[in-house]
Write a protein that holds these residues in place. Structure first.
Motif, PDB file in Angstrom:
ATOM      1  N   GLY A  85      85.764  47.918  28.113  1.00 24.60           N
ATOM      2  CA  GLY A  85      87.256  48.711  27.779  1.00 24.60           C
ATOM      3  C   GLY A  85      87.698  48.362  26.376  1.00 24.60           C
ATOM      4  N   ASN A  86      88.872  48.528  26.044  1.00 29.08           N
ATOM      5  CA  ASN A  86      89.430  48.247  24.868  1.00 29.08           C
ATOM      6  C   ASN A  86      90.194  47.037  24.711  1.00 29.08           C
ATOM      7  N   PHE A  87      89.605  46.232  24.070  1.00 32.15           N
ATOM      8  CA  PHE A  87      90.216  44.758  23.663  1.00 32.15           C
ATOM      9  C   PHE A  87      90.239  44.537  22.137  1.00 32.15           C
ATOM     10  N   LYS A  88      91.335  44.102  21.633  1.00 27.61           N
ATOM     11  CA  LYS A  88      91.436  43.793  20.165  1.00 27.61           C
ATOM     12  C   LYS A  88      90.759  42.693  19.993  1.00 27.61           C
ATOM     13  N   PRO A  89      89.980  42.397  18.737  1.00 20.93           N
ATOM     14  CA  PRO A  89      89.588  41.250  18.257  1.00 20.93           C
ATOM     15  C   PRO A  89      90.176  39.977  18.587  1.00 20.93           C
ATOM     16  N   SER A  90      91.624  39.929  18.144  1.00 21.36           N
ATOM     17  CA  SER A  90      92.541  38.723  18.543  1.00 21.36           C
ATOM     18  C   SER A  90      92.376  38.550  19.938  1.00 21.36           C
ATOM     19  N   GLN A  91      92.397  39.605  20.967  1.00 27.65           N
ATOM     20  CA  GLN A  91      92.232  39.284  22.623  1.00 27.65           C
ATOM     21  C   GLN A  91      91.012  38.580  22.600  1.00 27.65           C
ATOM     22  N   ARG A  92      89.854  39.032  22.256  1.00 29.59           N
ATOM     23  CA  ARG A  92      88.658  38.727  22.540  1.00 29.59           C
ATOM     24  C   ARG A  92      88.423  37.062  21.928  1.00 29.59           C
ATOM     25  N   ALA A  93      89.384  36.795  20.881  1.00 30.46           N
ATOM     26  CA  ALA A  93      89.215  35.346  20.368  1.00 30.46           C
ATOM     27  C   ALA A  93      89.817  34.295  21.495  1.00 30.46           C
ATOM     28  N   ILE A  94      90.901  34.855  22.095  1.00 26.94           N
ATOM     29  CA  ILE A  94      91.523  33.837  22.866  1.00 26.94           C
ATOM     30  C   ILE A  94      90.660  33.521  24.050  1.00 26.94           C
ATOM     31  N   ILE A  95      89.589  34.490  24.696  1.00 26.12           N
ATOM     32  CA  ILE A  95      88.905  34.049  25.659  1.00 26.12           C
ATOM     33  C   ILE A  95      87.671  33.216  25.174  1.00 26.12           C
ATOM     34  N   SER A  96      87.250  33.566  24.005  1.00 23.16           N
ATOM     35  CA  SER A  96      85.996  32.943  23.578  1.00 23.16           C
ATOM     36  C   SER A  96      86.503  31.526  22.903  1.00 23.16           C
ATOM     37  N   ASP A  97      87.514  31.284  22.449  1.00 20.52           N
ATOM     38  CA  ASP A  97      88.133  30.114  22.107  1.00 20.52           C
ATOM     39  C   ASP A  97      88.246  29.180  23.267  1.00 20.52           C
ATOM     40  N   PHE A  98      88.829  29.824  24.476  1.00 19.19           N
ATOM     41  CA  PHE A  98      88.756  28.980  25.638  1.00 19.19           C
ATOM     42  C   PHE A  98      87.435  28.346  26.034  1.00 19.19           C
ATOM     43  N   ILE A  99      86.459  29.305  26.294  1.00 16.26           N
ATOM     44  CA  ILE A  99      85.217  28.861  26.454  1.00 16.26           C
ATOM     45  C   ILE A  99      84.668  27.900  25.678  1.00 16.26           C
ATOM     46  N   THR A 100      84.828  27.870  24.345  1.00 14.32           N
ATOM     47  CA  THR A 100      84.348  27.019  23.337  1.00 14.32           C
ATOM     48  C   THR A 100      85.224  25.686  23.525  1.00 14.32           C
ATOM     49  N   SER A 101      86.248  25.650  23.990  1.00 16.39           N
ATOM     50  CA  SER A 101      87.344  24.401  24.011  1.00 16.39           C
ATOM     51  C   SER A 101      86.756  23.618  25.244  1.00 16.39           C
ATOM     52  N   LEU A 102      85.807  24.221  26.388  1.00 14.72           N
ATOM     53  CA  LEU A 102      85.420  23.398  27.606  1.00 14.72           C
ATOM     54  C   LEU A 102      84.667  22.185  27.264  1.00 14.72           C
ATOM     55  N   THR A 103      84.088  22.179  25.983  1.00 11.50           N
ATOM     56  CA  THR A 103      83.303  21.239  25.489  1.00 11.50           C
ATOM     57  C   THR A 103      83.550  20.622  24.078  1.00 11.50           C
ATOM     58  N   HIS A 104      84.845  21.306  23.729  1.00  7.20           N
ATOM     59  CA  HIS A 104      85.150  20.804  22.499  1.00  7.20           C
ATOM     60  C   HIS A 104      85.738  19.151  22.508  1.00  7.20           C
ATOM     61  N   THR A 105      85.176  18.565  21.572  1.00  6.13           N
ATOM     62  CA  THR A 105      85.305  17.050  21.931  1.00  6.13           C
ATOM     63  C   THR A 105      85.883  16.311  20.547  1.00  6.13           C
ATOM     64  N   SER A 106      86.193  17.138  19.531  1.00  2.76           N
ATOM     65  CA  SER A 106      86.864  16.462  18.365  1.00  2.76           C
ATOM     66  C   SER A 106      87.844  17.177  17.797  1.00  2.76           C
ATOM     67  N   PRO A 107      89.125  16.645  18.677  1.00  4.94           N
ATOM     68  CA  PRO A 107      90.302  17.132  18.299  1.00  4.94           C
ATOM     69  C   PRO A 107      90.718  16.775  16.825  1.00  4.94           C
ATOM     70  N   THR A 108      91.860  17.315  16.593  1.00  3.02           N
ATOM     71  CA  THR A 108      92.525  16.833  15.027  1.00  3.02           C
ATOM     72  C   THR A 108      93.257  15.738  15.146  1.00  3.02           C
ATOM     73  N   SER A 109      93.735  14.969  14.441  1.00  2.70           N
ATOM     74  CA  SER A 109      94.458  13.806  14.589  1.00  2.70           C
ATOM     75  C   SER A 109      95.599  14.325  15.255  1.00  2.70           C
ATOM     76  N   LYS A 110      96.239  15.366  15.204  1.00  2.53           N
ATOM     77  CA  LYS A 110      97.381  15.780  15.320  1.00  2.53           C
ATOM     78  C   LYS A 110      97.245  15.952  17.117  1.00  2.53           C
ATOM     79  N   THR A 111      96.400  16.287  17.532  1.00  5.45           N
ATOM     80  CA  THR A 111      96.324  16.501  19.044  1.00  5.45           C
ATOM     81  C   THR A 111      95.348  15.449  19.623  1.00  5.45           C
ATOM     82  N   LEU A 112      94.998  14.380  18.908  1.00  2.49           N
ATOM     83  CA  LEU A 112      94.069  13.161  19.454  1.00  2.49           C
ATOM     84  C   LEU A 112      94.654  12.785  20.728  1.00  2.49           C
TER      85      LEU A 112
END
Length: 346
Positions: A85-112
């Protein structure tokens, strides 16, 4: 086959008295000694029974969820996203960023020192360690990564889908070492959506006689169809205690609601991919790692209240985990087998 995301006993001893000696002090002494003897005997039986239960109980059997000796999702697994169906690129980015975040182990100093999506996901590793203990072999492990993204914007199977259609769409993704996630847009109706379920996870056989077994997930965008059931706490609930809805962290009620449901189903897929892993209750409607903690997102949660959450000072969005690319997400509590409690990020 699929799983749906819904929404010291003290001994009571009678006085033993012989009416012939009711007033006799000798009988009173005898009666007390007999009571003491019976109490100690019963206590010994209880202790022995407990010891026997402890000796036969397997180390992975904890208070709520039971391990049924089946395979867990393990190895290097690609999470393929099938956008229907119809998803905006910005909407697809929310889900893909979530999947990437599952193994994202190098947060910035602000969120360390802040809670992260990767930390949330680590709770599932405890299930794997228990599975290894139960099988007296090395613990299996799981590494997830974002795989292919397949677009079906023309809705090739129409805008009213059955479970069979969902499996057909899921088969478009890789059928080995993969979880295929079907995401349906707000104008696509799916059998039972909003009435009895917000999404499902299950497994199916790939194409051909020797098709391999693969796991799949379906989640729908509930923003216009059933936000009260599937997008809470970003929308007022249809039933139960009413409280003001929270602001969605990515400013999209439908997609932020999808993240919650996807997160819950992904945890269920990892720990019970083929229906014989970790769950409690009937096999076709089980309690799993996330569904065992419904409506819990932060400490102090109760029906109608998601718990004490973090709030973005700029947008007002409520969240409990930081993710990749500066994202913030609200994720469901996971049942922690080591503490037998619902584990929250905040």
């Amino acid at each position: 086959f699929h799983h749906t995301l819904y929404f010291s006993h003290k001994p009571n001893l009678k006085n033993i008295k012989n009416h012939y000696f009711h007033k006799s002090s000798l009988f009173l002494i005898f009666s007390k000694m007999l009571k003491l003897f019976l109490f100690l005997s019963l206590l010994q039986i209880c202790v022995s029974a407990r010891n026997l239960a402890s000796s036969t109980e397997e180390p992975n059997q904890f208070k709520l969820l039971k391990y049924h000796k089946g395979a867990l999702l393990s190895g290097k697994i690609s999470v393929n996203l099938i956008w229907y169906g119809n998803f905006k690129p910005s909407q697809r980015a929310i889900i893909s960023d979530f999947i990437t975040s599952l193994t994202h182990t190098s947060p910035t100093s602000k969120t360390l020192h802040q809670p992260s999506v990767a930390t949330w996901w680590k709770t599932t590793e405890k299930y794997y360690k228990l599975a290894g203990s139960a099988k007296t072999s090395a613990s299996p492990s799981l590494t997830l990564s974002l795989g292919k993204q397949i677009l079906d914007e023309s809705c090739s199977l129409g805008k009213s889908l059955t479970d069979k259609d969902i499996r057909k769409l899921a088969s478009k993704g890789d059928q080995r070492d993969a979880v295929n996630v079907v995401l349906t847009s707000a104008d696509v109706a799916v059998q039972g959506f909003g009435m009895s379920r917000c999404g499902t996870h299950g497994h199916a056989r790939g194409l051909g006689k020797r098709g391999s077994k693969f796991a799949y997930i379906w989640v729908g965008n509930s923003e216009t169809q059933c936000p009260g059931q599937c997008a809470w706490p970003f929308h007022a609930p249809l039933y139960g205690p009413q409280s003001p809805p929270l602001v969605a962290p990515n400013n999209d009620v439908g997609l932020d609601g999808m993240v919650i449901n996807l997160a819950s189903l992904l945890a269920g897929t990892a720990t019970n991919p083929f229906g014989n892993g970790y769950y409690q209750g009937p096999q076709n409607a089980p309690l799993e790692a996330a569904s065992a903690c419904p409506g819990v997102y932060g400490k102090g949660a109760y029906p109608g209240y998601a718990g004490d959450l973090l709030v973005d000072t700029t947008t007002g969005g409520s969240f409990n985990a930081y993710g990749a690319n500066g994202r913030k997400f609200l994720l469901p509590a996971l049942y922690d087998p080591s503490s037998s409690k619902c584990s929250t990020m905040v």
